[in-house]
Scaffold this motif. Structure first.
Motif, PDB file in Angstrom:
ATOM      1  N   ALA A   9       0.834  -1.207   0.000  1.00  0.00           N
ATOM      2  CA  ALA A   9       0.000   0.000   0.000  1.00  0.00           C
ATOM      3  C   ALA A   9       0.867   1.256   0.000  1.00  0.00           C
ATOM      4  CB  ALA A   9      -0.940  -0.011   1.205  1.00  0.00           C
ATOM      5  N   GLU A  10       1.973   1.205   0.732  1.00  0.00           N
ATOM      6  CA  GLU A  10       2.881   2.355   0.735  1.00  0.00           C
ATOM      7  C   GLU A  10       3.558   2.523  -0.618  1.00  0.00           C
ATOM      8  OE1 GLU A  10       3.339   4.719   3.152  1.00  0.00           O
ATOM      9  OE2 GLU A  10       1.534   3.703   3.890  1.00  0.00           O
ATOM     10  N   GLY A  19      -6.964   9.579  -6.445  1.00  0.00           N
ATOM     11  CA  GLY A  19      -7.642   9.213  -5.217  1.00  0.00           C
ATOM     12  C   GLY A  19      -6.668   8.792  -4.129  1.00  0.00           C
ATOM     13  N   ARG A  20      -7.221   8.346  -3.002  1.00  0.00           N
ATOM     14  CA  ARG A  20      -6.442   7.953  -1.829  1.00  0.00           C
ATOM     15  C   ARG A  20      -6.366   6.432  -1.741  1.00  0.00           C
ATOM     16  NH1 ARG A  20      -7.637   6.461   3.398  1.00  0.00           N
ATOM     17  NH2 ARG A  20      -9.875   6.692   2.959  1.00  0.00           N
ATOM     18  N   VAL A  21      -5.157   5.911  -1.661  1.00  0.00           N
ATOM     19  CA  VAL A  21      -4.966   4.467  -1.549  1.00  0.00           C
ATOM     20  C   VAL A  21      -5.535   3.980  -0.219  1.00  0.00           C
ATOM     21  CG1 VAL A  21      -3.266   2.615  -1.375  1.00  0.00           C
ATOM     22  CG2 VAL A  21      -2.933   4.461  -3.034  1.00  0.00           C
ATOM     23  N   THR A  22      -6.426   2.986  -0.268  1.00  0.00           N
ATOM     24  CA  THR A  22      -7.032   2.447   0.948  1.00  0.00           C
ATOM     25  C   THR A  22      -6.511   1.060   1.303  1.00  0.00           C
ATOM     26  OG1 THR A  22      -8.910   1.570  -0.326  1.00  0.00           O
ATOM     27  CG2 THR A  22      -9.133   3.790   0.637  1.00  0.00           C
ATOM     28  N   GLU A  23      -6.160   0.256   0.313  1.00  0.00           N
ATOM     29  CA  GLU A  23      -5.617  -1.067   0.610  1.00  0.00           C
ATOM     30  C   GLU A  23      -4.923  -1.627  -0.618  1.00  0.00           C
ATOM     31  OE1 GLU A  23      -8.609  -3.924   1.583  1.00  0.00           O
ATOM     32  OE2 GLU A  23      -9.607  -3.797  -0.377  1.00  0.00           O
ATOM     33  N   ALA A  24      -4.041  -2.587  -0.364  1.00  0.00           N
ATOM     34  CA  ALA A  24      -3.384  -3.353  -1.425  1.00  0.00           C
ATOM     35  C   ALA A  24      -3.369  -4.799  -0.974  1.00  0.00           C
ATOM     36  CB  ALA A  24      -1.978  -2.839  -1.677  1.00  0.00           C
ATOM     37  N   VAL A  25      -4.124  -5.659  -1.659  1.00  0.00           N
ATOM     38  CA  VAL A  25      -4.268  -7.053  -1.236  1.00  0.00           C
ATOM     39  C   VAL A  25      -3.692  -7.972  -2.297  1.00  0.00           C
ATOM     40  CG1 VAL A  25      -6.294  -6.581   0.180  1.00  0.00           C
ATOM     41  CG2 VAL A  25      -6.592  -7.183  -2.224  1.00  0.00           C
ATOM     42  N   ARG A  37      -3.846  -6.089  -5.787  1.00  0.00           N
ATOM     43  CA  ARG A  37      -4.905  -5.215  -6.267  1.00  0.00           C
ATOM     44  C   ARG A  37      -5.001  -4.034  -5.313  1.00  0.00           C
ATOM     45  NH1 ARG A  37     -11.138  -6.447  -8.274  1.00  0.00           N
ATOM     46  NH2 ARG A  37     -11.547  -4.280  -8.874  1.00  0.00           N
ATOM     47  N   VAL A  38      -4.930  -2.840  -5.883  1.00  0.00           N
ATOM     48  CA  VAL A  38      -4.939  -1.608  -5.091  1.00  0.00           C
ATOM     49  C   VAL A  38      -6.293  -0.936  -5.237  1.00  0.00           C
ATOM     50  CG1 VAL A  38      -3.868   0.662  -4.785  1.00  0.00           C
ATOM     51  CG2 VAL A  38      -2.454  -1.314  -5.414  1.00  0.00           C
ATOM     52  N   ARG A  39      -6.924  -0.649  -4.096  1.00  0.00           N
ATOM     53  CA  ARG A  39      -8.207   0.067  -4.103  1.00  0.00           C
ATOM     54  C   ARG A  39      -7.995   1.489  -3.610  1.00  0.00           C
ATOM     55  NH1 ARG A  39     -12.228  -3.456  -5.244  1.00  0.00           N
ATOM     56  NH2 ARG A  39     -11.826  -5.682  -4.862  1.00  0.00           N
ATOM     57  N   VAL A  40      -8.783   2.387  -4.167  1.00  0.00           N
ATOM     58  CA  VAL A  40      -8.634   3.809  -3.851  1.00  0.00           C
ATOM     59  C   VAL A  40     -10.001   4.437  -3.593  1.00  0.00           C
ATOM     60  CG1 VAL A  40      -6.485   4.116  -5.146  1.00  0.00           C
ATOM     61  CG2 VAL A  40      -8.667   4.401  -6.319  1.00  0.00           C
ATOM     62  N   ASP A  41      -9.997   5.483  -2.783  1.00  0.00           N
ATOM     63  CA  ASP A  41     -11.166   6.345  -2.625  1.00  0.00           C
ATOM     64  C   ASP A  41     -10.996   7.556  -3.527  1.00  0.00           C
ATOM     65  OD1 ASP A  41     -12.609   4.891  -0.820  1.00  0.00           O
ATOM     66  OD2 ASP A  41     -11.815   5.918   0.959  1.00  0.00           O
ATOM     67  N   GLY A  42     -12.048   7.873  -4.286  1.00  0.00           N
ATOM     68  CA  GLY A  42     -11.996   9.057  -5.123  1.00  0.00           C
ATOM     69  C   GLY A  42     -11.257   8.863  -6.426  1.00  0.00           C
ATOM     70  N   GLY A  43     -11.052   7.609  -6.824  1.00  0.00           N
ATOM     71  CA  GLY A  43     -10.366   7.315  -8.084  1.00  0.00           C
ATOM     72  C   GLY A  43     -11.154   6.310  -8.902  1.00  0.00           C
ATOM     73  N   GLY A  47      -9.822   0.445  -9.572  1.00  0.00           N
ATOM     74  CA  GLY A  47      -8.551   0.529  -8.883  1.00  0.00           C
ATOM     75  C   GLY A  47      -7.371   0.230  -9.786  1.00  0.00           C
ATOM     76  N   TYR A  48      -6.302  -0.278  -9.179  1.00  0.00           N
ATOM     77  CA  TYR A  48      -5.042  -0.466  -9.896  1.00  0.00           C
ATOM     78  C   TYR A  48      -4.458  -1.843  -9.586  1.00  0.00           C
ATOM     79  CZ  TYR A  48      -5.378   4.611 -10.315  1.00  0.00           C
ATOM     80  OH  TYR A  48      -5.814   5.889 -10.581  1.00  0.00           O
ATOM     81  N   LEU A  49      -3.470  -2.225 -10.382  1.00  0.00           N
ATOM     82  CA  LEU A  49      -2.742  -3.467 -10.165  1.00  0.00           C
ATOM     83  C   LEU A  49      -1.272  -3.104  -9.940  1.00  0.00           C
ATOM     84  CD1 LEU A  49      -3.636  -6.531 -10.342  1.00  0.00           C
ATOM     85  CD2 LEU A  49      -2.310  -6.595 -12.440  1.00  0.00           C
ATOM     86  N   LEU A  50      -0.763  -3.459  -8.785  1.00  0.00           N
ATOM     87  CA  LEU A  50       0.624  -3.171  -8.414  1.00  0.00           C
ATOM     88  C   LEU A  50       1.425  -4.460  -8.451  1.00  0.00           C
ATOM     89  CD1 LEU A  50       2.668  -1.063  -7.111  1.00  0.00           C
ATOM     90  CD2 LEU A  50       1.919  -2.023  -4.909  1.00  0.00           C
ATOM     91  N   GLN A  51       2.617  -4.408  -9.025  1.00  0.00           N
ATOM     92  CA  GLN A  51       3.463  -5.600  -9.086  1.00  0.00           C
ATOM     93  C   GLN A  51       4.887  -5.293  -8.644  1.00  0.00           C
ATOM     94  OE1 GLN A  51       2.937  -7.041 -13.187  1.00  0.00           O
ATOM     95  NE2 GLN A  51       1.852  -8.802 -12.330  1.00  0.00           N
ATOM     96  N   GLN A  52       5.425  -6.199  -7.838  1.00  0.00           N
ATOM     97  CA  GLN A  52       6.855  -6.200  -7.576  1.00  0.00           C
ATOM     98  C   GLN A  52       7.490  -7.129  -8.597  1.00  0.00           C
ATOM     99  OE1 GLN A  52       8.203  -7.099  -3.548  1.00  0.00           O
ATOM    100  NE2 GLN A  52      10.100  -7.916  -4.374  1.00  0.00           N
TER     101      GLN A  52
END
Length: 376
Positions: A9-10, A19-25, A37-43, A47-52
């Protein structure tokens, strides 16, 4: 919330999200990268997909992301030209807040982000001939869209990725060294993969002789790398573009057939449950060749049935090699997971061999029909 999710999430906040990131699961079950999967408020609702990015596998993340940017920008332009939504039919790379394609964190880990494509699913096993056909059409269209990609040759993100000589060299080194003393548990598989090796050079030999052209290939065409619309069942987008690089058309055909026609999961423990679905083979071929028969050469298409057999072999070989090396490449859930995968691939190869003449006849028939249709 596990610490990895807090960390993800960070990391998501380093990208230009709306928007504001609320969680990354954690999301998905990929073998290589860590995905959230990244969820946001106001976006965006999706949401988005984050990958390392796994930099042990992809040692040049800059080269990977350069390829992905070139490929997705090209596909997005073509979507706009044909009136399709580029945010749904192509991956959308979300830049960092500094405008870069990816970021390296304080631990040296590489992270990237995409827009999440909602209302879609990736299937591990084909559930109908219609799904198999859509998968073929999607990967065939992917090759067609990229055949006029301008600019220099793409980066080789994993050199010699499907080069059988290279993979056999790695396998034989693992057998000789046996670094974690697992060879005795896999002797039957070691013997069978070794015995079959001389028959597996047809694609490489054709390339060395100049009989087949180099193309841009996806190189990892598992069925679950096509997103399917949950409502319509239509293919939406080809994903997982880390291995998009120079290759051969039969690579994308063969690796797809390996997953589409298998009646069981890739890691089925019972080889007797692994069978080859001829109907799905025909359906996938129809979809793939409907998009590619107009520009592929006869020599390429002739190699498609061999490619179908080649991929259970080379993928099983890689899984067996990883087992012998101590599971350093593929994610595993239990100690013999990679050995189970290698056995399952051998079972699929044997099943294909029993239908090989039918496969050749079907490719000849389907390619002729698609060529006639495309010529009208």
């Amino acid at each position: 919330m596990p610490s990895s999710e807090v960390d993800a999430a960070e990391k998501a906040k380093l990208f230009a999200v709306t928007g504001r990131v609320t969680e990354a699961v954690p999301f998905g079950d990929g073998h290589i990268n860590e995905t959230y999967r990244v969820r946001v408020d106001g976006g965006p609702r999706s949401g988005y997909l984050l990958q390392q990015i796994n930099t042990r596998v992809f040692t040049d993340p800059a080269g990977v992301m350069e390829n992905i940017a070139r490929v997705t920008n090209h596909i997005r332009r073509k979507c706009l030209e044909t009136g399709r939504d580029p945010d749904r039919h192509s991956l959308t790379v979300i830049p960092t807040r500094d405008g870069a394609r990816y970021v390296i964190d304080e631990h040296g880990h590489a992270w990237r982000m995409y827009l999440f494509i909602d209302g879609t699913v990736g299937l591990g096993v084909a559930d109908s001939e219609a799904t198999a056909r859509e998968g073929g059409r999607a990967f065939g269209e992917f090759q067609s869209l990229l055949r006029d990609l301008p600019g220099e040759r793409l980066n080789e993100t994993i050199p010699a990725f499907h080069n059988i000589d290279h993979r056999l060299e790695q396998f034989r080194a693992a057998v000789a060294v046996d670094p974690v003393n697992r060879g005795r548990d896999a002797q039957r598989e070691i013997d069978e993969y070794g015995t079959r090796a001389p028959a597996m050079r047809e694609i490489l030999s054709a390339a060395e002789a100049g009989r087949i052209p180099e193309r841009i290939a996806h190189n990892d065409t598992k069925l679950n790398n096509v997103l399917i619309d949950e409502a319509s069942g239509s293919a939406v987008c080809v994903i997982d573009l880390d291995t998009v690089m120079p290759g051969y058309s039969m690579y994308d055909f063969g690796d797809s057939i390996r997953t589409v026609t298998n009646t069981a999961e890739e890691d089925e423990r019972d080889p007797d449950k692994v069978a080859f679905n001829m109907g799905y083979f025909t359906a996938f071929s129809e979809g793939f060749l409907s998009e590619t028969a107009s520009f592929l050469t006869p020599d390429e298409i002739t190699l498609f049935p061999f490619a179908a057999k080649f991929f259970p072999y080379i993928m099983g070989l890689r899984m067996l090699t990883d087992f012998l090396n101590g599971d350093v490449y593929y994610k595993t859930r239990y100690p013999t997971h990679n050995l189970v995968r290698a056995r399952s691939q051998l079972a699929l190869l044997r099943a294909m061999e029993s239908r090989y003449d039918e496969m050749r006849a079907e490719i000849k028939r389907v390619s002729r029909a698609c060529y006639i249709t495309n010529s009208r």
